[in-house]
Design a protein around this motif. Structure first.
Motif, PDB file in Angstrom:
ATOM      1  N   TYR A  37      26.772 -12.766  11.498  1.00 46.52           N
ATOM      2  CA  TYR A  37      27.293 -11.497  11.024  1.00 46.52           C
ATOM      3  C   TYR A  37      28.106 -10.875  12.146  1.00 46.52           C
ATOM      4  O   TYR A  37      27.981 -11.258  13.306  1.00 46.52           O
ATOM      5  N   GLN A  39      30.012  -6.938  13.506  1.00 48.63           N
ATOM      6  CA  GLN A  39      30.169  -5.510  13.320  1.00 48.63           C
ATOM      7  C   GLN A  39      31.211  -4.971  14.290  1.00 48.63           C
ATOM      8  O   GLN A  39      31.056  -5.077  15.502  1.00 48.63           O
ATOM      9  N   LYS A  43      32.533   0.306  11.591  1.00 49.66           N
ATOM     10  CA  LYS A  43      32.395  -0.458  10.362  1.00 49.66           C
ATOM     11  C   LYS A  43      30.962  -0.944  10.167  1.00 49.66           C
ATOM     12  O   LYS A  43      30.169  -0.988  11.103  1.00 49.66           O
ATOM     13  N   GLN A  44      30.658  -1.301   8.935  1.00 50.98           N
ATOM     14  CA  GLN A  44      29.353  -1.851   8.609  1.00 50.98           C
ATOM     15  C   GLN A  44      29.267  -3.305   9.069  1.00 50.98           C
ATOM     16  O   GLN A  44      30.277  -4.000   9.165  1.00 50.98           O
ATOM     17  N   ARG A  45      28.059  -3.744   9.338  1.00 57.51           N
ATOM     18  CA  ARG A  45      27.860  -5.135   9.682  1.00 57.51           C
ATOM     19  C   ARG A  45      28.141  -5.982   8.441  1.00 57.51           C
ATOM     20  O   ARG A  45      27.687  -5.655   7.342  1.00 57.51           O
ATOM     21  N   GLU A  46      28.891  -7.053   8.614  1.00 60.01           N
ATOM     22  CA  GLU A  46      29.268  -7.889   7.493  1.00 60.01           C
ATOM     23  C   GLU A  46      28.938  -9.353   7.739  1.00 60.01           C
ATOM     24  O   GLU A  46      28.903  -9.824   8.875  1.00 60.01           O
TER      25      GLU A  46
END
Length: 121
Positions: A37, A39, A43-46
């Motif tokens: 993942y 981040q 921003k959000q962790r993706e």
């Protein structure tokens, strides 16, 4: 205890390549999925990529064709080969695994400490 340790982070120029590696250690019984993942600031962790024990893979659309995830079940290692890196890939990358450890009979999520990837233009 379970520990996930990432290595291979650093800085590269756009178009370059890097390879991340994550080693799982501790009282692991069995590992289900392993993945990466990321981040970026604000921003959000993706999800970047995930791989099952049998080798099935899933990638974020933004990295398809550029990144490749792989794993070694015997060594309990998951790698992420990153090619054609772009500034948009700049983020902290985290190793993740869904596994059972110790005397537990249930699945739990574990995370690495994160490693910085910086791609300059």
């Amino acid at each position: 205890q379970v520990e996930l340790v990432e290595s291979g982070g650093g800085s590269v120029q756009a178009g370059g390549s890097l390879r991340l590696s994550c080693a799982v250690s501790g009282s692991v019984i069995v590992i289900n999925t392993m993945g990466w993942y990321r981040q970026a600031p604000g921003k959000q962790r993706e999800l970047v990529a995930v791989i099952t024990r049998s080798g099935d893979t899933t990638y974020a659309e933004s990295v398809k064709g550029r990144f490749t995830i792989s794993r070694d079940n015997a060594l309990k290692v998951v790698d992420l080969q990153m090619n054609s890196l772009a500034p948009e890939d700049t983020a902290v990358y985290y190793c993740n695994s869904d596994l059972r450890a110790g005397v537990s009979f249930s699945w739990s999520q574990y995370w690495g400490q994160g490693t910085q990837i910086t791609v300059s233009s």
